[in-house]
Motif scaffolding. Sequence first.
Motif, mmCIF file in Angstrom:
data_model
loop_
_atom_site.group_PDB
_atom_site.id
_atom_site.type_symbol
_atom_site.label_atom_id
_atom_site.label_comp_id
_atom_site.label_asym_id
_atom_site.label_seq_id
_atom_site.Cartn_x
_atom_site.Cartn_y
_atom_site.Cartn_z
ATOM 1 N N GLN A 1 -0.044 6.621 -17.896
ATOM 2 C CA GLN A 1 -0.055 7.801 -17.030
ATOM 3 C C GLN A 1 -1.461 8.392 -16.924
ATOM 4 O OE1 GLN A 1 3.171 10.516 -17.838
ATOM 5 N NE2 GLN A 1 4.609 8.860 -18.232
ATOM 6 N N ASP A 2 -2.382 7.554 -16.504
ATOM 7 C CA ASP A 2 -3.760 7.990 -16.370
ATOM 8 C C ASP A 2 -4.064 8.374 -14.932
ATOM 9 O OD1 ASP A 2 -5.350 7.275 -19.068
ATOM 10 O OD2 ASP A 2 -3.750 5.837 -18.718
ATOM 11 N N SER A 3 -5.169 9.085 -14.772
ATOM 12 C CA SER A 3 -5.532 9.597 -13.457
ATOM 13 C C SER A 3 -5.657 8.483 -12.427
ATOM 14 C CB SER A 3 -6.845 10.385 -13.552
ATOM 15 O OG SER A 3 -7.279 10.798 -12.282
ATOM 16 N N ASP A 4 -6.385 7.426 -12.763
ATOM 17 C CA ASP A 4 -6.558 6.331 -11.811
ATOM 18 C C ASP A 4 -5.230 5.665 -11.482
ATOM 19 O OD1 ASP A 4 -9.196 6.923 -11.919
ATOM 20 O OD2 ASP A 4 -9.885 4.929 -12.480
ATOM 21 N N ASN A 5 -4.338 5.612 -12.449
ATOM 22 C CA ASN A 5 -3.052 4.974 -12.205
ATOM 23 C C ASN A 5 -2.184 5.805 -11.266
ATOM 24 O OD1 ASN A 5 -1.866 2.525 -12.684
ATOM 25 N ND2 ASN A 5 -0.664 3.211 -14.431
ATOM 26 N N SER A 6 -2.394 7.114 -11.246
ATOM 27 C CA SER A 6 -1.663 7.931 -10.277
ATOM 28 C C SER A 6 -2.064 7.534 -8.862
ATOM 29 C CB SER A 6 -1.919 9.421 -10.513
ATOM 30 O OG SER A 6 -3.253 9.785 -10.201
ATOM 31 N N TRP A 7 -3.317 7.121 -8.685
ATOM 32 C CA TRP A 7 -3.775 6.617 -7.383
ATOM 33 C C TRP A 7 -3.215 5.226 -7.105
ATOM 34 C CZ3 TRP A 7 -6.030 6.984 -2.735
ATOM 35 C CH2 TRP A 7 -6.590 5.842 -2.175
ATOM 36 N N HIS A 8 -3.326 4.315 -8.088
ATOM 37 C CA HIS A 8 -2.866 2.942 -7.875
ATOM 38 C C HIS A 8 -1.386 2.887 -7.501
ATOM 39 C CE1 HIS A 8 -6.674 1.455 -9.083
ATOM 40 N NE2 HIS A 8 -6.527 1.637 -10.385
ATOM 41 N N LEU A 9 -0.552 3.562 -8.275
ATOM 42 C CA LEU A 9 0.885 3.496 -8.036
ATOM 43 C C LEU A 9 1.265 4.204 -6.735
ATOM 44 C CD1 LEU A 9 2.253 4.104 -11.654
ATOM 45 C CD2 LEU A 9 1.814 1.943 -10.493
ATOM 46 N N ALA A 10 0.584 5.308 -6.445
ATOM 47 C CA ALA A 10 0.881 6.036 -5.208
ATOM 48 C C ALA A 10 0.471 5.225 -3.982
ATOM 49 C CB ALA A 10 0.173 7.394 -5.211
ATOM 50 N N LEU A 11 -0.634 4.471 -4.072
ATOM 51 C CA LEU A 11 -1.052 3.658 -2.933
ATOM 52 C C LEU A 11 -0.071 2.514 -2.688
ATOM 53 C CD1 LEU A 11 -3.188 3.321 -0.772
ATOM 54 C CD2 LEU A 11 -4.499 1.878 -2.332
ATOM 55 N N ILE A 12 0.472 1.936 -3.757
ATOM 56 C CA ILE A 12 1.526 0.917 -3.596
ATOM 57 C C ILE A 12 2.714 1.521 -2.856
ATOM 58 C CG2 ILE A 12 3.149 -0.587 -4.809
ATOM 59 C CD1 ILE A 12 1.106 -0.711 -7.111
ATOM 60 N N GLN A 13 3.113 2.721 -3.277
ATOM 61 C CA GLN A 13 4.230 3.397 -2.622
ATOM 62 C C GLN A 13 3.924 3.689 -1.156
ATOM 63 O OE1 GLN A 13 7.321 4.066 -2.096
ATOM 64 N NE2 GLN A 13 7.789 5.548 -3.701
ATOM 65 N N SER A 14 2.703 4.136 -0.879
ATOM 66 C CA SER A 14 2.328 4.455 0.493
ATOM 67 C C SER A 14 2.360 3.216 1.384
ATOM 68 C CB SER A 14 0.923 5.084 0.518
ATOM 69 O OG SER A 14 0.581 5.517 1.812
ATOM 70 N N PHE A 15 1.846 2.100 0.876
ATOM 71 C CA PHE A 15 1.881 0.850 1.644
ATOM 72 C C PHE A 15 3.316 0.413 1.913
ATOM 73 C CE2 PHE A 15 -2.546 -0.909 0.259
ATOM 74 C CZ PHE A 15 -3.151 -0.090 1.191
ATOM 75 N N SER A 16 4.139 0.400 0.882
ATOM 76 C CA SER A 16 5.505 -0.100 1.027
ATOM 77 C C SER A 16 6.380 0.849 1.836
ATOM 78 C CB SER A 16 6.127 -0.345 -0.355
ATOM 79 O OG SER A 16 6.157 0.850 -1.112
ATOM 80 N N GLN A 17 6.124 2.154 1.725
ATOM 81 C CA GLN A 17 6.940 3.146 2.429
ATOM 82 C C GLN A 17 6.606 3.201 3.914
ATOM 83 O OE1 GLN A 17 6.220 7.477 1.753
ATOM 84 N NE2 GLN A 17 8.288 7.485 0.913
ATOM 85 N N SER A 18 5.319 3.089 4.246
ATOM 86 C CA SER A 18 4.889 3.259 5.632
ATOM 87 C C SER A 18 4.795 1.950 6.405
ATOM 88 C CB SER A 18 3.526 3.948 5.666
ATOM 89 O OG SER A 18 2.521 3.105 5.111
ATOM 90 N N GLY A 19 4.617 0.839 5.699
ATOM 91 C CA GLY A 19 4.386 -0.420 6.383
ATOM 92 C C GLY A 19 2.954 -0.578 6.855
ATOM 93 N N ASN A 20 2.099 0.383 6.522
ATOM 94 C CA ASN A 20 0.675 0.298 6.848
ATOM 95 C C ASN A 20 -0.064 -0.194 5.613
ATOM 96 O OD1 ASN A 20 -2.045 0.669 7.425
ATOM 97 N ND2 ASN A 20 -1.754 2.638 8.434
ATOM 98 N N ALA A 21 -0.475 -1.455 5.618
ATOM 99 C CA ALA A 21 -1.138 -2.062 4.460
ATOM 100 C C ALA A 21 -2.585 -2.391 4.784
ATOM 101 C CB ALA A 21 -0.394 -3.311 4.020
ATOM 102 N N SER A 22 -3.222 -1.529 5.564
ATOM 103 C CA SER A 22 -4.603 -1.779 5.960
ATOM 104 C C SER A 22 -5.557 -1.254 4.903
ATOM 105 C CB SER A 22 -4.900 -1.103 7.301
ATOM 106 O OG SER A 22 -6.273 -1.187 7.601
ATOM 107 N N MET A 23 -6.447 -2.121 4.424
ATOM 108 C CA MET A 23 -7.443 -1.679 3.453
ATOM 109 C C MET A 23 -8.507 -0.804 4.116
ATOM 110 S SD MET A 23 -9.519 -5.229 2.860
ATOM 111 C CE MET A 23 -10.219 -6.115 4.264
ATOM 112 N N LEU A 24 -8.538 -0.774 5.458
ATOM 113 C CA LEU A 24 -9.441 0.126 6.174
ATOM 114 C C LEU A 24 -8.821 1.505 6.379
ATOM 115 C CD1 LEU A 24 -10.850 -2.269 8.934
ATOM 116 C CD2 LEU A 24 -11.761 -1.781 6.658
#
Length: 694
Positions: free
Chosen positions: A136-159
């Motif tokens: 439960q580290d700060s960087d992991n809050s970003w990593h896990l949330a970005l996975i959720q954002s990609f999977s939830q929205s269908g937008n997997a653009s690294m840009l």
Amino acid sequence: MWVEFLLACIVLAGIVYVPGCLFLKSFRSDWLTSIVCAPVFTIPVYSMLGVVYAQIGVAASMATLVVPLVVLEVVIFGCSLARGTVRFAASLRAGQQRRPITRSAWFGLFCYVLVAAILAFFYYVQTLDGAWSFAQDSDNSWHLALIQSFSQSGNASMLDATLYHDLEGLGLTTLVPVTGSFYPAAWHILAALDVMALQVPVSLAANAVNCLFIILVFPSSMFLFLRTLFEKHSWLLVCLGSIICLGFVAFPWGMVLSVSGPLFPNLAGFSLVPLCCTFFIRLCRGGSRRRMAMLAILLVFGLMALVVLHANAAFTTALILIPFCVYQIFLRIMNSGLRSSIKPWYAVAGCLAFLVGVAVIWYLLYTTPYLQSTVHYNWASYASIRQELVNIVTLGFRVPAAQISLAILVFIGILYTLYERRYLWLTVSYAVICAFCFVGATTDGALKSFLTGFWYTDPYRLAAMAALIGIPLATLGLYILLQAVKKISTRMVAPEKSKSLITILSVALVIGFIAVNYYPSYTLPGRGNVVTAFGDYETCNILANLQDRDNLYDREEAAFAGKVKDVVDPAYCIYNNADDGSPFAYAFEGLNLCYRRSAAQLLDGGESVQSELLRNRIDDLASDDEVQKVIKDANIRYILILDLGGEITDERCFYGYYTPSKWTGFNNIDDETPGLKTLLAEGDMRLYEILPVN
């Protein structure tokens, strides 16, 4: 959950290896090379498809990213197979046949994967507190949330990497920037594909991706690298690398520790560095046009893979190969048709010119505006000169436990390269990277930033680089020890008895090294606790993943977030404290939170005026017109509190960015605050609904 975890690993292996393997095999690569090199094709392709789909409005999913690619590669492979059958028959009639991959090569690859799987089970899987546990580290809050954002929205653009894809384009006032930007998100895309395919928690998918790189990608990558380096040696030398490959705590294990991250994308990027080095070295050795063209394509795809995983992996590859390039320049000039008297001068001049060119490119990249926030990020020095010398020699680096037996092998390998000069560039690469580690650990200032800034001046990333190039040196060291055992045994006993003695001593030596290097911490009766390098890592990772201890987002809070999901209207935003662990409720429950990672996103001018206003005055929502306007414009209807009152206690955990004075308005909220209705209340956890203003 463990069945789902195993299934997630299998699905990931198929996603990463099947399309790439079919693609490479279609171009007449052998099966072993096609399998090992598959990730350098699939990883950048998925990343590029994610960008293209986002531009044309197609949602990224298994059906749009993976299935079309697999079908296309099956068709191409089928056509290639039909064409290849005709060519194979013609070659048989002509008496020509390609040399097949030997059994020893397949056995070597099997050894690497088997040893990696065993070590990953004991030192990664067993340190998890369940298949879905997470640090439960700060960087992991970003990593896990970005996975959720990609999977939830269908937008997997690294840009367009952002945690707020669902809020983009709605015209709402947001408390933090929601517009996406470039981020090397290939690791996150792979995890998101797993989530979309199996509907598993984001943390389980993240653990599965890490296992994929630890068990398959990195060991097979290092196998091909060592096989290329030592192709003129016995197959035993390459096989011994399987024992050494995961023997450095600095990499890959140091990358999954939560001390400086965790550094999951860097773990993935560094795993492919040996493959890119392999392509470059084979290119320099020359060959047929077809072979050279294929190696060039693989190198380009490999570098693309490094960039989309983590850009500093490309810098790592370059740093490792600079001494090799100097060696090649010197060798080619000395073997040229120039007069013998001027060859050394031209060779030295060529090498110096190359190094000057490298320095110029390094400086230009260092001064690039886009990289300024990276290269000027500073990890404070932490060791004296004398102590850091000990740390480097004993392979302790930043870990508080030395690896003496492994350090001895590295030292023997270094000595051997002084004798066998064709491997001397390995020692030079290792020395240069260790010098970077030394500067990073003992100094602060411009030199440290210039040399190590591409790696955030992070001692853990620098140590991981040293481990990457230390692996071939240690492998050489172990091989030379076994050769010494063989020579000594043949001199000590009669020839008919020497073979069995050599076998016994060699096996004993290998087992002894494995026991000393990989054994966990233990208690020596009468002497106290003995902390080993792997034991220290094991303890740290167990504690980081332990879910029943006092934590930012403990089991009770996670259960409460699940109830919140059932109560709230997902069309409205939920105001929360960025540092009390609640951002994980977005990663796991998909709650429409205002803050979806730690308050790290509020630093460096990232916070809006509206965010600061609510932090300090949201408790006046019933009477403050400015607060009411921000709440309305930001579409906020709920307030989620996991630690009522915001006081720091032994049982409550907050991120280091947090101080109660930064959240005065939020911490003043209680059940009596005007304008709020209590929807859920358990212990010090609350969900409030903001009542309409008359």
